[in-house]
Every structure is written in C-alpha cells, then in structure tokens.
Design a protein around this motif. Structure first.
Motif, PDB file in Angstrom:
ATOM      1  N   ARG A   1     -13.395 -26.190 -41.617  1.00 31.17           N
ATOM      2  CA  ARG A   1     -12.484 -25.495 -40.717  1.00 31.17           C
ATOM      3  C   ARG A   1     -13.129 -24.187 -40.252  1.00 31.17           C
ATOM      4  O   ARG A   1     -13.914 -23.572 -40.982  1.00 31.17           O
ATOM      5  CB  ARG A   1     -11.162 -25.183 -41.415  1.00 31.17           C
ATOM      6  N   SER A   2     -12.742 -23.713 -39.050  1.00 35.16           N
ATOM      7  CA  SER A   2     -13.346 -22.478 -38.519  1.00 35.16           C
ATOM      8  C   SER A   2     -12.282 -21.510 -38.044  1.00 35.16           C
ATOM      9  O   SER A   2     -11.239 -21.907 -37.523  1.00 35.16           O
ATOM     10  CB  SER A   2     -14.298 -22.798 -37.362  1.00 35.16           C
ATOM     11  N   ALA A   3     -12.574 -20.227 -38.246  1.00 31.10           N
ATOM     12  CA  ALA A   3     -11.696 -19.141 -37.793  1.00 31.10           C
ATOM     13  C   ALA A   3     -12.549 -18.095 -37.088  1.00 31.10           C
ATOM     14  O   ALA A   3     -13.693 -17.847 -37.481  1.00 31.10           O
ATOM     15  CB  ALA A   3     -10.960 -18.513 -38.971  1.00 31.10           C
ATOM     16  N   PHE A   4     -11.997 -17.503 -36.066  1.00 27.58           N
ATOM     17  CA  PHE A   4     -12.647 -16.398 -35.361  1.00 27.58           C
ATOM     18  C   PHE A   4     -12.033 -15.104 -35.859  1.00 27.58           C
ATOM     19  O   PHE A   4     -10.830 -14.907 -35.755  1.00 27.58           O
ATOM     20  CB  PHE A   4     -12.442 -16.557 -33.856  1.00 27.58           C
ATOM     21  N   PHE A   5     -12.859 -14.235 -36.456  1.00 26.21           N
ATOM     22  CA  PHE A   5     -12.402 -12.894 -36.834  1.00 26.21           C
ATOM     23  C   PHE A   5     -12.834 -11.925 -35.751  1.00 26.21           C
ATOM     24  O   PHE A   5     -14.025 -11.698 -35.529  1.00 26.21           O
ATOM     25  CB  PHE A   5     -12.991 -12.471 -38.181  1.00 26.21           C
TER      26      PHE A   5
ATOM     27  N   TYR B   1     -21.013 -19.081 -30.211  1.00 25.27           N
ATOM     28  CA  TYR B   1     -20.196 -20.011 -29.424  1.00 25.27           C
ATOM     29  C   TYR B   1     -20.452 -21.468 -29.822  1.00 25.27           C
ATOM     30  O   TYR B   1     -19.631 -22.355 -29.605  1.00 25.27           O
ATOM     31  CB  TYR B   1     -20.472 -19.817 -27.932  1.00 25.27           C
ATOM     32  N   TRP B   2     -21.595 -21.720 -30.443  1.00 27.99           N
ATOM     33  CA  TRP B   2     -22.007 -23.063 -30.839  1.00 27.99           C
ATOM     34  C   TRP B   2     -21.492 -23.482 -32.213  1.00 27.99           C
ATOM     35  O   TRP B   2     -21.588 -24.651 -32.598  1.00 27.99           O
ATOM     36  CB  TRP B   2     -23.543 -23.136 -30.870  1.00 27.99           C
ATOM     37  N   LEU B   3     -20.913 -22.556 -32.949  1.00 23.37           N
ATOM     38  CA  LEU B   3     -20.570 -22.819 -34.347  1.00 23.37           C
ATOM     39  C   LEU B   3     -19.314 -23.682 -34.546  1.00 23.37           C
ATOM     40  O   LEU B   3     -19.285 -24.513 -35.459  1.00 23.37           O
ATOM     41  CB  LEU B   3     -20.453 -21.487 -35.098  1.00 23.37           C
ATOM     42  N   PRO B   4     -18.237 -23.531 -33.750  1.00 23.71           N
ATOM     43  CA  PRO B   4     -17.056 -24.375 -34.004  1.00 23.71           C
ATOM     44  C   PRO B   4     -17.355 -25.871 -33.984  1.00 23.71           C
ATOM     45  O   PRO B   4     -16.837 -26.620 -34.826  1.00 23.71           O
ATOM     46  CB  PRO B   4     -16.096 -23.977 -32.865  1.00 23.71           C
ATOM     47  N   ASP B   5     -18.214 -26.319 -33.061  1.00 26.52           N
ATOM     48  CA  ASP B   5     -18.542 -27.746 -33.004  1.00 26.52           C
ATOM     49  C   ASP B   5     -19.326 -28.182 -34.237  1.00 26.52           C
ATOM     50  O   ASP B   5     -19.083 -29.269 -34.788  1.00 26.52           O
ATOM     51  CB  ASP B   5     -19.361 -28.057 -31.742  1.00 26.52           C
TER      52      ASP B   5
ATOM     53  N   GLU C   1     -15.456 -20.001 -25.443  1.00 31.39           N
ATOM     54  CA  GLU C   1     -15.856 -21.193 -26.183  1.00 31.39           C
ATOM     55  C   GLU C   1     -15.476 -21.093 -27.654  1.00 31.39           C
ATOM     56  O   GLU C   1     -15.085 -22.079 -28.274  1.00 31.39           O
ATOM     57  CB  GLU C   1     -17.353 -21.445 -25.995  1.00 31.39           C
ATOM     58  N   VAL C   2     -15.573 -19.876 -28.205  1.00 29.06           N
ATOM     59  CA  VAL C   2     -15.142 -19.675 -29.591  1.00 29.06           C
ATOM     60  C   VAL C   2     -13.627 -19.821 -29.708  1.00 29.06           C
ATOM     61  O   VAL C   2     -13.119 -20.542 -30.579  1.00 29.06           O
ATOM     62  CB  VAL C   2     -15.608 -18.297 -30.114  1.00 29.06           C
ATOM     63  N   LEU C   3     -12.900 -19.164 -28.815  1.00 32.57           N
ATOM     64  CA  LEU C   3     -11.431 -19.245 -28.848  1.00 32.57           C
ATOM     65  C   LEU C   3     -10.952 -20.686 -28.667  1.00 32.57           C
ATOM     66  O   LEU C   3      -9.972 -21.109 -29.276  1.00 32.57           O
ATOM     67  CB  LEU C   3     -10.828 -18.367 -27.756  1.00 32.57           C
ATOM     68  N   ARG C   4     -11.659 -21.421 -27.833  1.00 35.26           N
ATOM     69  CA  ARG C   4     -11.276 -22.806 -27.572  1.00 35.26           C
ATOM     70  C   ARG C   4     -11.585 -23.694 -28.781  1.00 35.26           C
ATOM     71  O   ARG C   4     -10.858 -24.646 -29.069  1.00 35.26           O
ATOM     72  CB  ARG C   4     -12.029 -23.307 -26.339  1.00 35.26           C
TER      73      ARG C   4
END
Length: 466
Positions: free
Chosen positions: A134-138, A122-126, A206-209
């Motif tokens: 850039r970040s993507a959730f798989f 959950y801390w990785l997008p920031d 938090e990841v989706l956001r």
C-alpha cells in the motif's frame, strides 16, 4: 490477532531535501513511538547527516542507504538540494528518478505493509501496487497548496504563468490563495518541465492519483475548507497528521557554546522588541533584495537578529553592520532557531513563509512579516494573510520589487503599532492550536488506525513467492 501482529512495517521515502526529510523523520518517530517498524530510505550522505535517534526508538527505525546513481554534471557528494545551485536541482531530480530499481528491490526483499512517499517519486505508486504494498503520500505542504497543484479527476488547463495567479476554477469558495506573477516566474520552469525534469505539477498529480491515502502536515482546525475540498476532488482518504511541531527540549543541551552569546544579547533586549529574520536554509535572496531588507531594518529602529546565508553574490550595504552595532546582529553561520524564537525578547519574525519555520514561530506566539522567495511560499503567504497570522511586505506583483521603507513600515506595524495588534493576537491564538500535543497524538492515532485496518493481506504480499 495478537497485539504484536497488529504492528506495521512502514517504509518511508522523502524527497532529497532536508525540508522534506526532517519532517518525514519526525513523523517516523511519532509512528515508531507506537511500536511500529520504520525503514527510512535515503542516500548514504543524507542519512549520515540526520540527527541521532533517541535510544528508545533506535531499534524501531532502520535507515536504508540507497546510493544515488552517478549522473553527468552532478557532483558525487550532491545528494540533497541544500547548498545546490537551482540549475542543478533538475539533475538531482533525474538522478532520484533512477532509484526506481533500488526501491523495487528493497520493497521486494523487505515487504513492508505501506510505503509513505513524497511528491517527487511519481513512479512509486505503480511499483508499490504491483508488489502488493500500500502507498501513502505524506505532504509537507499545506492542504491549500496540495489543492492548488491540480485535480486528478478533471482536466487542469493551466499553461501560462498568468493562469497560476488566480484561484483555480475547482476552488468553490472565495480565497486569495494564488501566486503573484513574479512568484510564478521564479518557479515556472519547474512547474512546466522546461528545466529538464518532470514537471512538478505532473509529479504531484501522478502521486495523488496513484496512492491509496494522502497525509498532510497540517490540521483540520487550521484549514478545514481545504481538507474538505481535497477529499471531494480526489475521492480518497485525506488525513491531517498534525503540524508535527518540534519540541524545544529535544535539543535543549545541544549547541550551548553557540547559544550562550546569543542568549546573553537577547537577555539585554526589551520583551517582544526584537525582530528575528531568517529565510530558511535553501532560499536564495537576490542582492538587490538583500540591500532593501538591510536598509529597512536600519530604518525601522527596531533591534534585530538576522540569520543570513552569505555567498559570493551577496553583499550587505557598506557600513551597515557598523551603523547598527549593538542594536542588530547579523549571524552568517547556523543559529538555534527554536531557542531564539522561544526567547521572550522576540516580538516578530520576518520569514519566507516556509510552513516549517512558521510552525516554530507560532508555537511561541511570534507574529509574522512575510517575504516570499521561492517554491510554495507564495501560496502559504496568501493563506497566512487571509487568516491574519502574517502581514506581507508590500511589493510589486509583477517583478517582486519592494522598498526599504515598506520593510521598515511592515516590521513596525507587526511588532509595535496598534494596527498590528490583530497579528499579535492571532499568533497567540494559533500558539494554542500549534502546541496542542493531545490533538497531535490523536491525529497520528487516527492515521495509523487507517493504515492498520487497510494493511495488505498476506497473500497479496506473498504473490510472487516471497
């Protein structure tokens, strides 16, 4: 721009469970086949246990070993959930969260264009955003499951177990997709954070956001209404990347010594007569459930092959294996699931409803009998039931109990009875969808086209002088 300059460098960081790492690795291979570079991040022991890469991809996929920080009451070699008691998993999550500095250092030094991450970080997008990555959730979970996890733009007021047993108020169409009460109780500590780790629902949100893009291991043709709803809910690109079905030929020459006696036994059985039973590598069946399944198999009269993970708390009914000798086999070691499901004698699959196993079964037209155990399986089972690709063993929705007779009746219905023809027909229909390799390739191409078009500008990646 030269063609080589269009190639991406993508980092991948899945959750520390093989049910997450292997699908991520399979996605990595599909991406690398198109010439993009992959840095695949996990712990040393996990990486050492991965299957060997095909020679043509070994130069494009680099494994990055990040040691897991030492954590109190977590054995040093415990780097994945497999074989781990449920009460230790929160400690693994907390150790995983302490990889933040290592991940930051890697991203700073290697400067990938994108990082494809899992729900747990959950801390990785920031971190990625601050570094110009850039970040993507798989998601290895279905679009329906991701939808159920909650909204990011409105408030999720669910607090009690009962709140998760009904369709959420943000789902505008009628659906059965919700947990039964006993399913929620089995995972509620994880959902609520009572187990001492970050609540799973909060991690998801938090990841989706935070990510730029969401990629889901599913296809639009299977759950179109859920994909559309996800886009409406989160206001960001949602990409199906296909079911990423494995290929039988990938391990055609492996484990021949293990497969040979199994094949000899299956060859003696009538076509589409055998029930295959497997509940994944990590699902823990209670002994009372084990007993009812065993007696149910006995009562059904059907031939069966049961892959059963036995531990100190597990015990088959006395005399069971002797009574079913010749008709049924209990395998307490690893078995080649894909080869078994591909065999013509298999007529049905008694499964925990894990999406990976279901994809393998549907690839070979095997109808499903559903018996959920943990995690997202209840939501999967409702969707499969709704779409008539699986029949659930009837059980008490409050405590999860079921009877041996209900097991026997469900197996016979799906495998041999006329009333079960709808499930057998639907499995054949789904096989065409699951096995559509052209569709799979198009999904990956579309996803990568988006990642390429939205790669970070060079000045963003170089903002701190690297």
């Amino acid at each position: 721009m030269a063609k080589e300059e269009c190639k991406l460098h993508i980092a991948m960081f899945p959750w520390l469970a093989f049910g997450h790492m292997i699908p991520s690795l399979n996605l990595a291979k599909l991406i690398a086949q198109r010439g993009h570079r992959i840095s695949f991040i996990s712990t040393p022991r996990n990486i050492d246990r991965f299957p060997k890469l095909p020679p043509h991809l070994s130069s494009l996929i680099t494994f990055v070993k990040l040691p897991l920080p030492l954590t109190e009451h977590l054995p040093e070699d415990a780097q994945a959930t497999i074989g781990m008691p449920p009460n230790k998993v929160p400690r693994l999550k907390n150790a995983h969260d302490r990889l933040q500095d290592s991940i930051t250092h890697f991203l700073q030094s290697s400067r990938p264009d994108w990082i494809i991450q899992d729900f747990a970080a959950y801390w990785l997008p920031d971190i990625a955003r601050n570094l110009g990555v850039r970040s993507a959730f798989f998601s290895i979970y279905l679009a329906a499951t991701v939808t159920f996890s909650g909204p990011t733009l409105t408030v999720d007021s669910r607090k009690k177990p009962e709140d998760f047993t009904v369709s959420p108020n943000w789902v505008p169409f009628p659906t059965k997709v919700a947990f039964h009460h006993f399913e929620v109780l089995r995972i509620f500590d994880s959902l609520s954070g009572a187990d001492g780790a970050k609540p799973a629902t909060q991690s998801f949100l938090e990841v989706l956001r935070g990510v730029d893009v969401v990629a889901i291991k599913s296809c639009y043709e299977f759950e179109p209404e859920w994909f559309q709803l996800l886009e409406d809910m989160h206001k960001k690109p949602i990409f199906p990347v296909g079911v990423i079905a494995p290929k039988l030929e990938d391990n055609a020459n492996q484990d021949d010594d293990k497969w040979r006696p199994i094949k000899e036994w299956l060859d003696k059985q009538a076509e589409r007569s055998v029930v295959y039973i497997a509940f994944g590598t990590e699902a823990k069946i209670r002994n009372d459930e084990l007993t009812e399944i065993a007696y149910g198999l006995e009562l059904s009269g059907l031939p069966f092959f049961w892959v059963l993970r036995i531990d100190d708390d597990s015990e088959l009914p006395e005399g069971f294996e002797e009574r079913v000798k010749g008709r049924g086999i209990v395998c307490t070691t690893w078995a080649p699931q894909m080869k078994i499901l591909a065999h013509d004698s298999i007529g049905g699959f008694l499964t925990h409803s894990g999406w990976g196993s279901v994809v393998e079964a549907l690839l070979f037209e095997r109808p499903l009998v559903l018996l959920t155990i943990d995690t997202d399986q209840g939501l999967n089972a409702r969707l499969f039931e709704e779409k008539k690709i699986g029949f659930p063993i009837p059980r008490d929705h409050q405590d999860g109990s079921f009877t041996r007779q209900s097991v026997a009746d469900a197996l016979r219905l799906v495998v041999v009875m006329e009333e079960g023809k709808v499930y057998r027909d639907k499995a054949k229909e789904m096989s065409r969808l699951i096995g559509d390799r052209d569709m799979q390739e198009k999904y990956i191409d579309k996803f990568l086209a988006h990642l390429t078009a939205h790669r970070p500008p060079m000045d963003a990646k170089d903002q701190d002088g690297n």
